[in-house]
Design a protein around this motif. Sequence first.
Motif, PDB file in Angstrom:
ATOM      1  N   UNK A 302      -3.203   0.028  -3.221  1.00 28.67           N
ATOM      2  CA  UNK A 302      -3.940  -0.955  -2.159  1.00 28.67           C
ATOM      3  C   UNK A 302      -5.270  -0.021  -1.487  1.00 28.67           C
ATOM      4  N   UNK A 303      -5.092   1.336  -1.295  1.00 29.65           N
ATOM      5  CA  UNK A 303      -6.052   2.140  -0.645  1.00 29.65           C
ATOM      6  C   UNK A 303      -7.278   2.006  -1.418  1.00 29.65           C
ATOM      7  N   UNK A 304      -7.282   1.807  -2.589  1.00 31.08           N
ATOM      8  CA  UNK A 304      -8.512   1.924  -3.483  1.00 31.08           C
ATOM      9  C   UNK A 304      -9.395   0.761  -3.133  1.00 31.08           C
ATOM     10  N   UNK A 305      -8.802  -0.407  -2.811  1.00 28.39           N
ATOM     11  CA  UNK A 305      -9.397  -1.567  -2.648  1.00 28.39           C
ATOM     12  C   UNK A 305     -10.683  -1.457  -1.615  1.00 28.39           C
ATOM     13  N   UNK A 306     -10.604  -0.354  -0.609  1.00 30.44           N
ATOM     14  CA  UNK A 306     -11.672  -0.143   0.308  1.00 30.44           C
ATOM     15  C   UNK A 306     -12.411   1.087   0.300  1.00 30.44           C
ATOM     16  N   UNK A 307     -11.912   1.874  -0.974  1.00 29.29           N
ATOM     17  CA  UNK A 307     -12.445   3.567  -1.006  1.00 29.29           C
ATOM     18  C   UNK A 307     -13.689   3.155  -2.149  1.00 29.29           C
ATOM     19  N   UNK A 308     -15.024   3.833  -2.021  1.00 26.30           N
ATOM     20  CA  UNK A 308     -16.018   3.628  -2.883  1.00 26.30           C
ATOM     21  C   UNK A 308     -16.722   2.411  -2.689  1.00 26.30           C
ATOM     22  N   UNK A 309     -16.385   1.431  -3.570  1.00 29.99           N
ATOM     23  CA  UNK A 309     -17.097   0.265  -3.673  1.00 29.99           C
ATOM     24  C   UNK A 309     -16.067  -0.775  -3.177  1.00 29.99           C
ATOM     25  N   UNK A 310     -16.161  -1.314  -2.006  1.00 33.47           N
ATOM     26  CA  UNK A 310     -15.220  -2.129  -1.766  1.00 33.47           C
ATOM     27  C   UNK A 310     -15.108  -3.592  -2.402  1.00 33.47           C
ATOM     28  N   UNK A 311     -13.809  -4.114  -2.813  1.00 31.55           N
ATOM     29  CA  UNK A 311     -13.645  -5.132  -3.392  1.00 31.55           C
ATOM     30  C   UNK A 311     -13.904  -6.283  -2.907  1.00 31.55           C
TER      31      UNK A 311
END
Length: 538
Positions: A302-311
Amino acid sequence: MEQIRTSTGGEALVRALAAHGVSTAFGIPGTHNLEIYRHLAAYGITHVAPRHEQGAGYAADAYARVTGDPGVAITTTGPALLNIAAAVGQAYSDSVPLLVVSPGMPLRHPRQSTGLLHEMRSQTETLRNVAAFSHRVSSVEEIGAAVARAFSLFRTERPRPVHIEVPLDLLEATEPAGPVRRAPLVAPRAADGPSLDAAAALLAGAVRPGLVLGGGARGAAEQCRALAEQLGAPVATTANGKGIVDERHPLALGVSLHSPSVQKWLADCDVVLAVGTELAESDLWSAPPPLDGRLIRVDVDPAQMYAGLPADVALVGDAQATTQALKERLAKVPGPASTDTATATRTTADVRAARDDETRARDARWVPYLAAIRSVLAADAVVTSDSAQCCYYGALPHLPVGPEGRYLHPTGFGTLGYALPAAIGAKTACPDRQVIAISGDGGLQFSVQELATAAQLHLPLPVVVFDNGGYGEIRDEMAARGDTPAAVDHARVDLAGLARAFGGRGAPAHSPGELAALLTRALATPGPTLITVPEETA
Protein backbone atom coordinates in the motif's frame (compact mmCIF):
# COMPACT_ATOMS: atom_id res chain seq x y z
CA MET A 1 11.87 -35.80 12.22
CA GLU A 2 8.69 -34.68 14.01
CA GLN A 3 9.72 -36.69 17.13
CA ILE A 4 12.70 -34.45 17.89
CA ARG A 5 12.35 -32.88 21.32
CA THR A 6 15.84 -31.42 21.67
CA SER A 7 18.43 -30.47 19.09
CA THR A 8 21.34 -28.17 18.54
CA GLY A 9 20.61 -24.74 17.18
CA GLY A 10 22.26 -25.72 13.90
CA GLU A 11 19.95 -28.69 13.43
CA ALA A 12 16.91 -26.65 14.48
CA LEU A 13 17.75 -24.09 11.80
CA VAL A 14 18.22 -26.66 9.03
CA ARG A 15 15.10 -28.51 10.16
CA ALA A 16 13.06 -25.30 9.93
CA LEU A 17 14.40 -24.53 6.44
CA ALA A 18 13.55 -28.04 5.22
CA ALA A 19 10.05 -27.74 6.71
CA HIS A 20 9.49 -24.73 4.42
CA GLY A 21 10.56 -26.63 1.32
CA VAL A 22 14.13 -25.35 1.05
CA SER A 23 16.13 -27.80 -1.07
CA THR A 24 19.12 -25.66 -2.11
CA ALA A 25 21.34 -23.24 -0.23
CA PHE A 26 24.30 -21.13 -1.34
CA GLY A 27 27.15 -20.13 0.91
CA ILE A 28 30.62 -20.68 2.31
CA PRO A 29 31.44 -22.64 5.47
CA GLY A 30 33.46 -20.94 8.17
CA THR A 31 34.66 -21.61 11.69
CA HIS A 32 31.44 -20.37 13.29
CA ASN A 33 28.78 -21.99 11.06
CA LEU A 34 29.97 -25.60 10.83
CA GLU A 35 27.06 -26.86 12.94
CA ILE A 36 24.70 -25.66 10.20
CA TYR A 37 26.66 -27.47 7.51
CA ARG A 38 26.72 -30.68 9.54
CA HIS A 39 22.96 -31.17 9.07
CA LEU A 40 22.27 -30.01 5.49
CA ALA A 41 22.59 -33.38 3.78
CA ALA A 42 20.48 -35.21 6.38
CA TYR A 43 17.60 -32.84 5.69
CA GLY A 44 17.92 -33.08 1.90
CA ILE A 45 19.37 -29.62 1.30
CA THR A 46 21.89 -29.40 -1.53
CA HIS A 47 24.64 -26.86 -1.04
CA VAL A 48 26.41 -24.76 -3.68
CA ALA A 49 29.66 -23.05 -2.65
CA PRO A 50 30.55 -19.93 -4.63
CA ARG A 51 33.97 -18.36 -4.15
CA HIS A 52 32.71 -15.22 -2.40
CA GLU A 53 29.71 -14.48 -0.19
CA GLN A 54 28.55 -11.71 -2.53
CA GLY A 55 28.43 -14.35 -5.26
CA ALA A 56 26.40 -16.58 -2.95
CA GLY A 57 23.93 -13.75 -2.45
CA TYR A 58 23.55 -13.04 -6.17
CA ALA A 59 23.18 -16.76 -6.93
CA ALA A 60 20.47 -17.13 -4.29
CA ASP A 61 18.78 -13.98 -5.63
CA ALA A 62 18.63 -15.42 -9.14
CA TYR A 63 17.45 -18.78 -7.80
CA ALA A 64 14.54 -16.95 -6.18
CA ARG A 65 13.71 -14.94 -9.30
CA VAL A 66 13.46 -17.94 -11.61
CA THR A 67 11.74 -20.35 -9.22
CA GLY A 68 9.51 -17.99 -7.27
CA ASP A 69 10.73 -19.66 -4.07
CA PRO A 70 12.94 -17.86 -1.56
CA GLY A 71 16.67 -18.11 -2.17
CA VAL A 72 18.74 -19.11 0.86
CA ALA A 73 22.32 -18.09 1.60
CA ILE A 74 24.49 -19.17 4.53
CA THR A 75 27.40 -17.07 5.77
CA THR A 76 29.63 -17.09 8.79
CA THR A 77 30.11 -14.11 11.08
CA GLY A 78 31.59 -10.66 10.55
CA PRO A 79 33.33 -10.12 7.19
CA ALA A 80 31.32 -12.87 5.49
CA LEU A 81 28.06 -11.19 6.42
CA LEU A 82 29.35 -7.83 5.25
CA ASN A 83 30.45 -9.46 1.99
CA ILE A 84 26.86 -10.48 1.25
CA ALA A 85 25.37 -7.12 2.26
CA ALA A 86 25.53 -5.70 -1.30
CA ALA A 87 23.50 -8.67 -2.55
CA VAL A 88 21.00 -8.12 0.26
CA GLY A 89 20.66 -4.49 -0.82
CA GLN A 90 20.08 -5.57 -4.41
CA ALA A 91 17.40 -8.04 -3.35
CA TYR A 92 15.70 -5.37 -1.27
CA SER A 93 15.69 -2.94 -4.19
CA ASP A 94 14.28 -5.51 -6.62
CA SER A 95 11.77 -7.13 -4.20
CA VAL A 96 13.44 -10.55 -4.14
CA PRO A 97 12.72 -13.08 -1.34
CA LEU A 98 16.24 -13.78 -0.09
CA LEU A 99 16.92 -15.40 3.30
CA VAL A 100 20.41 -14.95 4.75
CA VAL A 101 21.27 -17.01 7.84
CA SER A 102 24.40 -16.53 9.87
CA PRO A 103 25.89 -17.09 13.30
CA GLY A 104 26.36 -14.11 15.58
CA MET A 105 28.30 -13.30 18.71
CA PRO A 106 27.41 -15.48 21.73
CA LEU A 107 24.28 -14.73 23.73
CA ARG A 108 26.13 -13.18 26.66
CA HIS A 109 28.92 -11.60 24.66
CA PRO A 110 29.87 -8.32 26.39
CA ARG A 111 29.18 -4.99 24.73
CA GLN A 112 32.83 -4.12 25.28
CA SER A 113 34.98 -5.50 22.47
CA THR A 114 36.96 -8.58 23.45
CA GLY A 115 38.68 -9.33 20.15
CA LEU A 116 36.69 -12.51 19.43
CA LEU A 117 37.17 -13.82 15.89
CA HIS A 118 34.95 -11.91 13.37
CA GLU A 119 33.63 -9.70 16.16
CA MET A 120 31.63 -6.63 15.18
CA ARG A 121 29.47 -4.36 17.29
CA SER A 122 26.11 -5.45 15.92
CA GLN A 123 25.43 -7.64 12.93
CA THR A 124 21.69 -7.23 13.38
CA GLU A 125 21.84 -3.43 13.36
CA THR A 126 23.95 -3.54 10.21
CA LEU A 127 21.69 -5.93 8.29
CA ARG A 128 18.53 -4.25 9.58
CA ASN A 129 19.46 -1.25 7.45
CA VAL A 130 19.56 -3.21 4.18
CA ALA A 131 17.03 -6.02 4.79
CA ALA A 132 13.34 -6.06 5.66
CA PHE A 133 14.33 -7.21 9.13
CA SER A 134 17.17 -8.89 11.01
CA HIS A 135 16.07 -11.34 13.70
CA ARG A 136 18.56 -12.40 16.40
CA VAL A 137 17.17 -15.41 18.25
CA SER A 138 17.66 -15.97 21.97
CA SER A 139 16.91 -19.72 22.23
CA VAL A 140 16.95 -22.85 20.10
CA GLU A 141 13.16 -22.99 20.25
CA GLU A 142 12.90 -19.46 18.81
CA ILE A 143 14.76 -20.48 15.64
CA GLY A 144 11.72 -22.19 14.13
CA ALA A 145 9.55 -19.15 14.81
CA ALA A 146 12.13 -16.84 13.22
CA VAL A 147 12.23 -18.91 10.03
CA ALA A 148 8.42 -19.05 9.93
CA ARG A 149 8.34 -15.27 10.36
CA ALA A 150 10.60 -14.86 7.33
CA PHE A 151 8.48 -17.12 5.15
CA SER A 152 5.30 -15.36 6.31
CA LEU A 153 6.74 -12.10 5.00
CA PHE A 154 7.71 -13.74 1.71
CA ARG A 155 4.16 -15.07 1.26
CA THR A 156 2.02 -12.17 2.44
CA GLU A 157 3.92 -8.92 1.91
CA ARG A 158 6.11 -7.36 -0.73
CA PRO A 159 9.04 -9.82 -0.96
CA ARG A 160 12.18 -8.46 0.68
CA PRO A 161 15.41 -10.02 1.98
CA VAL A 162 15.55 -11.17 5.60
CA HIS A 163 18.48 -11.97 7.92
CA ILE A 164 18.31 -14.49 10.76
CA GLU A 165 21.16 -14.55 13.26
CA VAL A 166 21.78 -17.48 15.61
CA PRO A 167 24.32 -16.77 18.38
CA LEU A 168 27.23 -19.12 17.83
CA ASP A 169 26.90 -20.71 21.27
CA LEU A 170 23.24 -21.53 20.48
CA LEU A 171 24.28 -23.24 17.25
CA GLU A 172 26.16 -25.84 19.28
CA ALA A 173 23.86 -25.91 22.33
CA THR A 174 21.36 -28.76 22.73
CA GLU A 175 18.05 -27.40 23.95
CA PRO A 176 14.31 -28.07 23.52
CA ALA A 177 13.53 -27.24 19.90
CA GLY A 178 9.75 -27.37 20.09
CA PRO A 179 7.45 -28.44 17.26
CA VAL A 180 8.11 -27.51 13.65
CA ARG A 181 6.82 -24.03 12.95
CA ARG A 182 5.47 -23.47 9.45
CA ALA A 183 4.40 -20.16 7.96
CA PRO A 184 0.68 -20.31 7.13
CA LEU A 185 -0.42 -20.47 3.52
CA VAL A 186 -2.41 -17.37 2.59
CA ALA A 187 -4.67 -17.19 -0.45
CA PRO A 188 -3.82 -14.27 -2.79
CA ARG A 189 -6.27 -11.44 -2.28
CA ALA A 190 -7.63 -9.05 -4.88
CA ALA A 191 -8.15 -5.33 -4.29
CA ASP A 192 -11.44 -4.23 -2.77
CA GLY A 193 -14.60 -4.06 -4.88
CA PRO A 194 -15.24 -0.29 -4.93
CA SER A 195 -11.68 0.41 -6.09
CA LEU A 196 -11.99 -2.22 -8.81
CA ASP A 197 -15.27 -0.66 -9.97
CA ALA A 198 -13.64 2.79 -10.13
CA ALA A 199 -10.67 1.42 -12.10
CA ALA A 200 -12.92 -0.46 -14.52
CA ALA A 201 -14.98 2.66 -15.16
CA LEU A 202 -11.87 4.72 -15.91
CA LEU A 203 -10.46 2.11 -18.28
CA ALA A 204 -13.80 1.61 -20.03
CA GLY A 205 -13.85 5.29 -20.95
CA ALA A 206 -10.20 5.53 -21.93
CA VAL A 207 -9.35 6.67 -25.45
CA ARG A 208 -5.55 6.50 -25.09
CA PRO A 209 -4.87 3.83 -22.44
CA GLY A 210 -1.43 2.51 -21.58
CA LEU A 211 0.02 -0.25 -19.42
CA VAL A 212 3.25 -0.19 -17.41
CA LEU A 213 4.36 -3.52 -15.94
CA GLY A 214 7.01 -4.05 -13.28
CA GLY A 215 8.45 -7.13 -11.65
CA GLY A 216 5.43 -7.39 -9.37
CA ALA A 217 3.28 -8.22 -12.41
CA ARG A 218 5.26 -11.39 -13.17
CA GLY A 219 2.53 -13.72 -11.88
CA ALA A 220 -0.14 -11.84 -13.83
CA ALA A 221 1.39 -12.15 -17.31
CA GLU A 222 -1.66 -13.75 -18.91
CA GLN A 223 -4.07 -11.24 -17.36
CA CYS A 224 -1.93 -8.24 -18.32
CA ARG A 225 -1.62 -9.38 -21.93
CA ALA A 226 -5.39 -9.93 -22.09
CA LEU A 227 -6.06 -6.47 -20.64
CA ALA A 228 -3.69 -4.87 -23.16
CA GLU A 229 -5.46 -6.60 -26.03
CA GLN A 230 -8.92 -5.87 -24.64
CA LEU A 231 -8.11 -2.18 -24.19
CA GLY A 232 -5.90 -1.77 -27.23
CA ALA A 233 -3.21 -0.41 -24.92
CA PRO A 234 0.52 -0.28 -25.68
CA VAL A 235 2.63 -1.93 -22.95
CA ALA A 236 5.94 -0.68 -21.55
CA THR A 237 7.84 -2.58 -18.88
CA THR A 238 10.53 -1.88 -16.35
CA ALA A 239 13.74 -3.90 -16.40
CA ASN A 240 12.30 -6.27 -13.80
CA GLY A 241 9.12 -6.59 -15.85
CA LYS A 242 10.97 -7.46 -19.06
CA GLY A 243 9.21 -10.19 -21.03
CA ILE A 244 5.98 -10.33 -18.98
CA VAL A 245 4.28 -9.50 -22.27
CA ASP A 246 6.18 -10.96 -25.22
CA GLU A 247 8.38 -8.17 -26.53
CA ARG A 248 7.53 -9.20 -30.10
CA HIS A 249 3.82 -8.61 -29.44
CA PRO A 250 2.44 -5.81 -31.66
CA LEU A 251 1.47 -3.82 -28.53
CA ALA A 252 4.83 -4.21 -26.76
CA LEU A 253 7.17 -1.25 -26.24
CA GLY A 254 9.60 -3.35 -24.21
CA VAL A 255 12.00 -1.91 -21.64
CA SER A 256 11.91 1.69 -22.79
CA LEU A 257 10.56 3.91 -20.02
CA HIS A 258 13.83 5.87 -20.14
CA SER A 259 13.17 6.90 -23.76
CA PRO A 260 11.90 10.49 -24.27
CA SER A 261 9.52 9.21 -26.94
CA VAL A 262 8.05 6.60 -24.61
CA GLN A 263 7.82 9.10 -21.76
CA LYS A 264 5.92 11.47 -24.09
CA TRP A 265 3.55 8.62 -25.01
CA LEU A 266 3.07 7.85 -21.31
CA ALA A 267 2.34 11.48 -20.47
CA ASP A 268 -0.22 11.65 -23.32
CA CYS A 269 -2.19 8.58 -22.16
CA ASP A 270 -5.56 9.50 -20.69
CA VAL A 271 -5.45 6.45 -18.37
CA VAL A 272 -2.35 4.53 -17.28
CA LEU A 273 -2.61 1.14 -15.57
CA ALA A 274 0.65 0.44 -13.67
CA VAL A 275 1.01 -3.06 -12.23
CA GLY A 276 3.71 -4.07 -9.74
CA THR A 277 6.08 -1.18 -10.36
CA GLU A 278 7.49 1.67 -8.30
CA LEU A 279 7.67 3.95 -11.35
CA ALA A 280 10.98 4.96 -9.82
CA GLU A 281 13.96 6.94 -11.05
CA SER A 282 15.82 3.68 -11.65
CA ASP A 283 13.01 2.60 -14.02
CA LEU A 284 12.67 5.92 -15.84
CA TRP A 285 16.30 7.13 -15.54
CA SER A 286 14.79 10.47 -14.51
CA ALA A 287 12.11 11.84 -12.25
CA PRO A 288 8.65 10.43 -13.14
CA PRO A 289 7.07 12.60 -15.85
CA PRO A 290 3.83 14.41 -15.03
CA LEU A 291 0.86 12.55 -16.49
CA ASP A 292 -1.96 14.31 -18.31
CA GLY A 293 -4.30 11.41 -17.57
CA ARG A 294 -5.36 9.32 -14.58
CA LEU A 295 -3.15 6.72 -12.92
CA ILE A 296 -4.38 3.34 -11.67
CA ARG A 297 -1.80 1.44 -9.62
CA VAL A 298 -1.88 -2.25 -8.69
CA ASP A 299 0.53 -3.24 -5.94
CA VAL A 300 0.68 -5.56 -2.97
CA ASP A 301 2.42 -2.79 -1.03
CA PRO A 302 0.00 0.00 0.00
CA ALA A 303 2.90 2.41 0.57
CA GLN A 304 3.59 2.39 -3.18
CA MET A 305 0.31 4.16 -3.86
CA TYR A 306 1.80 7.42 -2.57
CA ALA A 307 5.43 7.01 -3.65
CA GLY A 308 6.65 8.63 -6.85
CA LEU A 309 3.51 9.20 -8.88
CA PRO A 310 0.50 8.97 -6.52
CA ALA A 311 -2.39 6.78 -7.65
CA ASP A 312 -5.74 8.26 -8.63
CA VAL A 313 -7.17 4.78 -8.06
CA ALA A 314 -5.28 2.49 -5.67
CA LEU A 315 -5.72 -1.26 -6.13
CA VAL A 316 -3.94 -2.86 -3.19
CA GLY A 317 -3.72 -6.61 -3.64
CA ASP A 318 -2.06 -9.51 -5.38
CA ALA A 319 -1.32 -8.66 -9.02
CA GLN A 320 -2.79 -11.82 -10.54
CA ALA A 321 -5.95 -11.82 -8.45
CA THR A 322 -6.48 -8.09 -8.92
CA THR A 323 -5.92 -7.97 -12.68
CA GLN A 324 -8.16 -11.00 -13.14
CA ALA A 325 -10.93 -9.31 -11.14
CA LEU A 326 -10.37 -6.08 -13.08
CA LYS A 327 -10.62 -7.91 -16.40
CA GLU A 328 -13.90 -9.53 -15.36
CA ARG A 329 -15.38 -6.22 -14.17
CA LEU A 330 -14.24 -4.45 -17.30
CA ALA A 331 -16.20 -6.92 -19.43
CA LYS A 332 -19.40 -5.87 -17.64
CA VAL A 333 -18.91 -2.09 -17.66
CA PRO A 334 -20.88 -0.18 -20.31
CA GLY A 335 -18.66 1.77 -22.67
CA PRO A 336 -16.16 1.05 -25.42
CA ALA A 337 -13.54 -0.58 -23.14
CA SER A 338 -11.47 -1.14 -26.25
CA THR A 339 -9.64 0.67 -29.00
CA ASP A 340 -9.36 -0.25 -32.63
CA THR A 341 -6.59 -2.86 -32.73
CA ALA A 342 -5.10 -1.52 -35.94
CA THR A 343 -4.85 1.99 -34.50
CA ALA A 344 -3.25 0.72 -31.28
CA THR A 345 -0.75 -1.37 -33.24
CA ARG A 346 0.21 1.63 -35.40
CA THR A 347 0.65 3.80 -32.31
CA THR A 348 2.91 1.21 -30.72
CA ALA A 349 4.97 0.82 -33.90
CA ASP A 350 5.38 4.59 -34.23
CA VAL A 351 6.50 5.01 -30.61
CA ARG A 352 8.87 2.07 -30.93
CA ALA A 353 10.39 3.52 -34.12
CA ALA A 354 10.84 6.92 -32.47
CA ARG A 355 12.47 5.22 -29.48
CA ASP A 356 14.95 3.40 -31.71
CA ASP A 357 15.76 6.53 -33.71
CA GLU A 358 16.86 8.27 -30.52
CA THR A 359 19.66 5.80 -29.88
CA ARG A 360 20.33 4.17 -33.23
CA ALA A 361 23.93 5.41 -33.52
CA ARG A 362 24.83 4.60 -29.90
CA ASP A 363 23.27 1.12 -29.84
CA ALA A 364 24.44 -0.01 -33.29
CA ARG A 365 27.58 -1.56 -31.79
CA TRP A 366 25.51 -4.10 -29.78
CA VAL A 367 22.40 -4.79 -31.85
CA PRO A 368 23.91 -7.26 -34.40
CA TYR A 369 25.55 -9.27 -31.60
CA LEU A 370 22.32 -9.33 -29.58
CA ALA A 371 20.47 -10.59 -32.67
CA ALA A 372 23.05 -13.38 -32.92
CA ILE A 373 22.47 -14.29 -29.26
CA ARG A 374 18.70 -14.33 -29.75
CA SER A 375 19.03 -16.56 -32.81
CA VAL A 376 20.78 -19.24 -30.74
CA LEU A 377 18.78 -19.14 -27.51
CA ALA A 378 15.64 -21.17 -26.87
CA ALA A 379 12.43 -19.33 -26.06
CA ASP A 380 12.64 -20.31 -22.38
CA ALA A 381 16.31 -19.37 -21.92
CA VAL A 382 17.39 -17.37 -18.88
CA VAL A 383 19.61 -14.34 -19.48
CA THR A 384 21.43 -12.63 -16.62
CA SER A 385 23.01 -9.24 -17.03
CA ASP A 386 25.17 -6.71 -15.25
CA SER A 387 24.99 -2.98 -14.67
CA ALA A 388 26.87 -2.41 -17.92
CA GLN A 389 26.32 -0.37 -21.08
CA CYS A 390 25.96 -3.49 -23.21
CA CYS A 391 23.09 -4.52 -20.93
CA TYR A 392 21.07 -1.41 -20.05
CA TYR A 393 21.59 0.29 -23.43
CA GLY A 394 21.92 -2.93 -25.40
CA ALA A 395 20.22 -6.09 -24.17
CA LEU A 396 17.40 -4.61 -22.11
CA PRO A 397 15.76 -2.80 -25.06
CA HIS A 398 17.16 -4.88 -27.94
CA LEU A 399 17.16 -8.56 -26.85
CA PRO A 400 13.50 -9.62 -27.03
CA VAL A 401 12.16 -11.98 -24.35
CA GLY A 402 8.77 -13.60 -23.91
CA PRO A 403 6.90 -14.86 -20.83
CA GLU A 404 8.44 -18.32 -21.13
CA GLY A 405 11.95 -16.88 -20.81
CA ARG A 406 13.54 -14.69 -18.14
CA TYR A 407 15.89 -11.76 -18.07
CA LEU A 408 17.49 -11.00 -14.69
CA HIS A 409 19.00 -7.56 -14.13
CA PRO A 410 20.24 -5.72 -11.00
CA THR A 411 17.94 -2.76 -11.35
CA GLY A 412 17.43 -0.36 -8.48
CA PHE A 413 20.56 -0.87 -6.38
CA GLY A 414 22.63 -1.25 -9.54
CA THR A 415 25.39 -3.50 -8.22
CA LEU A 416 28.27 -4.63 -10.41
CA GLY A 417 29.29 -8.28 -10.67
CA TYR A 418 25.73 -9.66 -10.67
CA ALA A 419 25.59 -11.47 -14.02
CA LEU A 420 28.01 -14.39 -13.53
CA PRO A 421 26.97 -15.60 -10.03
CA ALA A 422 23.31 -14.96 -10.90
CA ALA A 423 23.71 -17.24 -13.92
CA ILE A 424 25.09 -19.95 -11.63
CA GLY A 425 22.06 -19.59 -9.37
CA ALA A 426 19.66 -19.69 -12.32
CA LYS A 427 21.34 -22.76 -13.82
CA THR A 428 21.29 -24.50 -10.43
CA ALA A 429 17.56 -23.84 -10.23
CA CYS A 430 16.81 -24.76 -13.86
CA PRO A 431 19.42 -27.27 -15.06
CA ASP A 432 17.39 -28.16 -18.16
CA ARG A 433 17.09 -24.57 -19.42
CA GLN A 434 19.72 -22.61 -21.31
CA VAL A 435 21.33 -19.91 -19.16
CA ILE A 436 23.66 -17.18 -20.43
CA ALA A 437 25.36 -14.27 -18.69
CA ILE A 438 26.04 -10.92 -20.39
CA SER A 439 28.47 -8.46 -18.83
CA GLY A 440 31.03 -5.78 -19.43
CA ASP A 441 34.67 -6.32 -18.61
CA GLY A 442 34.57 -3.93 -15.65
CA GLY A 443 31.57 -5.56 -13.98
CA LEU A 444 32.77 -9.08 -14.68
CA GLN A 445 35.94 -8.51 -12.68
CA PHE A 446 33.90 -7.84 -9.53
CA SER A 447 33.00 -11.55 -9.44
CA VAL A 448 35.17 -13.23 -12.06
CA GLN A 449 36.30 -15.83 -9.51
CA GLU A 450 32.88 -17.48 -9.85
CA LEU A 451 34.11 -18.97 -13.12
CA ALA A 452 35.79 -21.50 -10.83
CA THR A 453 32.40 -22.32 -9.27
CA ALA A 454 30.80 -22.90 -12.68
CA ALA A 455 33.75 -25.06 -13.73
CA GLN A 456 33.59 -27.19 -10.58
CA LEU A 457 29.84 -27.70 -11.07
CA HIS A 458 30.34 -28.54 -14.78
CA LEU A 459 27.64 -26.04 -15.73
CA PRO A 460 27.34 -25.37 -19.48
CA LEU A 461 27.39 -21.61 -19.03
CA PRO A 462 28.29 -19.09 -21.73
CA VAL A 463 29.47 -15.71 -20.43
CA VAL A 464 29.45 -13.03 -23.13
CA VAL A 465 31.63 -10.05 -22.22
CA PHE A 466 31.64 -6.81 -24.22
CA ASP A 467 35.12 -5.48 -23.49
CA ASN A 468 35.61 -1.70 -23.61
CA GLY A 469 38.73 -1.67 -21.48
CA GLY A 470 37.29 -0.38 -18.23
CA TYR A 471 34.23 1.49 -16.96
CA GLY A 472 32.74 2.77 -20.21
CA GLU A 473 29.72 4.51 -18.70
CA ILE A 474 31.76 6.47 -16.17
CA ARG A 475 34.33 7.31 -18.84
CA ASP A 476 31.54 8.75 -21.02
CA GLU A 477 30.05 10.68 -18.10
CA MET A 478 33.41 12.24 -17.28
CA ALA A 479 33.88 13.25 -20.92
CA ALA A 480 30.36 14.71 -21.05
CA ARG A 481 31.24 16.90 -18.02
CA GLY A 482 34.36 18.15 -19.76
CA ASP A 483 36.55 16.28 -17.29
CA THR A 484 39.66 14.34 -18.17
CA PRO A 485 38.71 10.67 -17.67
CA ALA A 486 40.45 9.27 -14.60
CA ALA A 487 40.59 5.78 -13.05
CA VAL A 488 38.28 4.33 -15.69
CA ASP A 489 40.74 2.72 -18.09
CA HIS A 490 41.95 -0.78 -17.26
CA ALA A 491 45.01 -2.54 -18.54
CA ARG A 492 43.86 -5.16 -21.00
CA VAL A 493 43.25 -8.55 -19.41
CA ASP A 494 43.24 -11.83 -21.31
CA LEU A 495 39.77 -12.71 -20.06
CA ALA A 496 39.52 -15.79 -22.27
CA GLY A 497 42.84 -17.00 -20.86
CA LEU A 498 41.60 -16.28 -17.34
CA ALA A 499 38.54 -18.44 -17.98
CA ARG A 500 40.84 -21.28 -19.05
CA ALA A 501 42.91 -20.81 -15.90
CA PHE A 502 39.75 -21.28 -13.82
CA GLY A 503 38.95 -24.53 -15.62
CA GLY A 504 36.64 -23.23 -18.33
CA ARG A 505 37.07 -22.18 -21.94
CA GLY A 506 37.47 -18.84 -23.62
CA ALA A 507 37.62 -17.26 -27.05
CA PRO A 508 37.08 -13.88 -28.71
CA ALA A 509 34.22 -13.25 -31.14
CA HIS A 510 35.00 -10.70 -33.86
CA SER A 511 31.67 -10.92 -35.67
CA PRO A 512 28.03 -11.79 -34.89
CA GLY A 513 28.37 -15.03 -36.83
CA GLU A 514 31.42 -16.02 -34.82
CA LEU A 515 29.56 -15.23 -31.59
CA ALA A 516 26.59 -17.40 -32.63
CA ALA A 517 28.89 -20.33 -33.40
CA LEU A 518 30.81 -20.02 -30.13
CA LEU A 519 27.58 -19.63 -28.17
CA THR A 520 26.05 -22.73 -29.75
CA ARG A 521 29.10 -24.76 -28.78
CA ALA A 522 29.23 -23.29 -25.27
CA LEU A 523 25.62 -24.23 -24.51
CA ALA A 524 26.49 -27.88 -25.14
CA THR A 525 29.86 -27.90 -23.33
CA PRO A 526 30.14 -28.57 -19.58
CA GLY A 527 31.80 -25.73 -17.71
CA PRO A 528 31.86 -21.98 -18.39
CA THR A 529 32.85 -20.52 -21.73
CA LEU A 530 33.84 -16.87 -21.67
CA ILE A 531 33.32 -15.20 -25.04
CA THR A 532 34.78 -11.71 -25.39
CA VAL A 533 33.51 -9.19 -27.91
CA PRO A 534 36.16 -6.44 -28.17
CA GLU A 535 34.57 -2.98 -28.17
CA GLU A 536 36.45 -1.98 -31.29
CA THR A 537 34.86 -4.98 -33.04
CA ALA A 538 31.36 -4.22 -31.81
